[in-house]
Write an enzyme that holds these catalytic residues in place. Structure first.
Site, mmCIF file in Angstrom:
data_model
loop_
_atom_site.group_PDB
_atom_site.id
_atom_site.type_symbol
_atom_site.label_atom_id
_atom_site.label_comp_id
_atom_site.label_asym_id
_atom_site.label_seq_id
_atom_site.Cartn_x
_atom_site.Cartn_y
_atom_site.Cartn_z
ATOM 1 N N HIS A 101 0.764 -1.182 -0.035
ATOM 2 C CA HIS A 101 0.136 0.043 -0.026
ATOM 3 C C HIS A 101 0.877 1.243 -0.019
ATOM 4 C CE1 HIS A 101 0.885 -1.100 4.132
ATOM 5 N NE2 HIS A 101 0.725 0.055 4.444
ATOM 6 N N HIS A 103 1.148 5.241 1.420
ATOM 7 C CA HIS A 103 0.366 6.309 1.956
ATOM 8 C C HIS A 103 0.551 7.628 1.348
ATOM 9 C CE1 HIS A 103 0.703 3.993 6.105
ATOM 10 N NE2 HIS A 103 1.513 3.254 5.351
HETATM 11 P P1 5GP Z 1 2.212 0.347 7.193
HETATM 12 O O1 5GP Z 1 2.771 0.597 8.654
HETATM 13 O O2 5GP Z 1 1.919 -1.052 6.971
HETATM 14 O O3 5GP Z 1 3.033 1.036 6.126
HETATM 15 O O4 5GP Z 1 0.802 1.106 7.211
HETATM 16 C C1 5GP Z 1 -0.484 0.292 7.608
HETATM 17 C C2 5GP Z 1 -1.484 1.421 7.919
HETATM 18 O O5 5GP Z 1 -2.951 0.759 7.649
HETATM 19 C C3 5GP Z 1 -1.456 2.076 9.031
HETATM 20 O O6 5GP Z 1 -1.607 3.602 8.975
HETATM 21 C C4 5GP Z 1 -2.757 1.652 9.707
HETATM 22 O O7 5GP Z 1 -3.162 2.874 10.555
HETATM 23 C C5 5GP Z 1 -3.594 1.397 8.563
HETATM 24 N N1 5GP Z 1 -4.854 0.211 8.702
HETATM 25 C C6 5GP Z 1 -4.465 -0.999 9.622
HETATM 26 N N2 5GP Z 1 -5.660 -1.354 9.675
HETATM 27 C C7 5GP Z 1 -6.537 -0.694 8.908
HETATM 28 C C8 5GP Z 1 -8.147 -0.852 8.848
HETATM 29 O O8 5GP Z 1 -8.669 -1.842 9.151
HETATM 30 N N3 5GP Z 1 -8.640 -0.143 8.112
HETATM 31 C C9 5GP Z 1 -8.123 1.152 7.666
HETATM 32 N N4 5GP Z 1 -8.689 2.182 7.030
HETATM 33 N N5 5GP Z 1 -6.598 1.509 7.967
HETATM 34 C C10 5GP Z 1 -6.082 0.410 8.563
#
Ligand code: 5GP
Ligand code: ZN
Length: 146
Positions: A101, A103
């Protein structure tokens, strides 16, 4: 391909609700549940790829195109002062959801909550820099510089 244990596969398939702000054949863009700033969004491919190393190159390119559209939408609608694109790969890099993903984080001047993506820069010697360059370099055109 999908991973039945993956929360973003479920969100992409609409099995878990999300605040979706954009969707096309390949991607869903949702609001992050724990936003760094108002409007913080996640670009999620509908196919499951764990990270940048696994994602199809063409899909990765299209993710950046979607990021540009989302960024322009944010600029139009929110009073943003800046914007970060961020994409984490692996636990060591802060990845917590192992479905690729990107951001999209709008930034607002003077926002009190947001510690930017900061680090203390390393001080590398000229020799270390040269060694790194020798190890890493590829695909260079300008032979004069090498
Ligand atoms: P990473 O740290 O893997 O780059 O980012 C994961 C992101 O996904 C985090 O910013 C977290 O807040 C978001 N996130 C995790 N679970 C969910 C969810 O169930 N729904 C949404 N909308 N965001 C999520
Ligand atoms: Zn997944």
């Amino acid at each position: 391909m999908r991973d039945d244990n993956c929360i973003f596969c479920k969100i992409a398939a609409g099995e878990i609700p999300s605040n979706t702000i954009y969707e096309d054949e390949l991607f869903k863009v949702i609001l992050d549940l724990s936003p760094a700033a108002k409007g913080h969004a996640l670009i999620i491919p509908k196919e499951h790829y764990a990270n940048l190393f696994e994602i199809d190159e063409e899909v990765a390119g299209k993710a950046v195109q979607v990021a540009k559209k989302v960024a322009e939408r944010m600029q139009e609608v929110l009073h943003i002062d800046g914007l970060n694109l961020m994409q984490n790969n692996g636990r060591a890099a802060g990845q917590t959801v192992f479905h690729f993903h990107m951001h999209v984080i709008p930034r607002y001047a003077g926002a009190a909550n947001a510690d930017m993506l900061r680090y203390n820069p390393l001080e590398l010697s000229e020799q270390e820099m040269q060694e790194l360059k020798e190890e890493l370099k590829f695909g260079l055109f300008n032979t004069a510089e090498q």
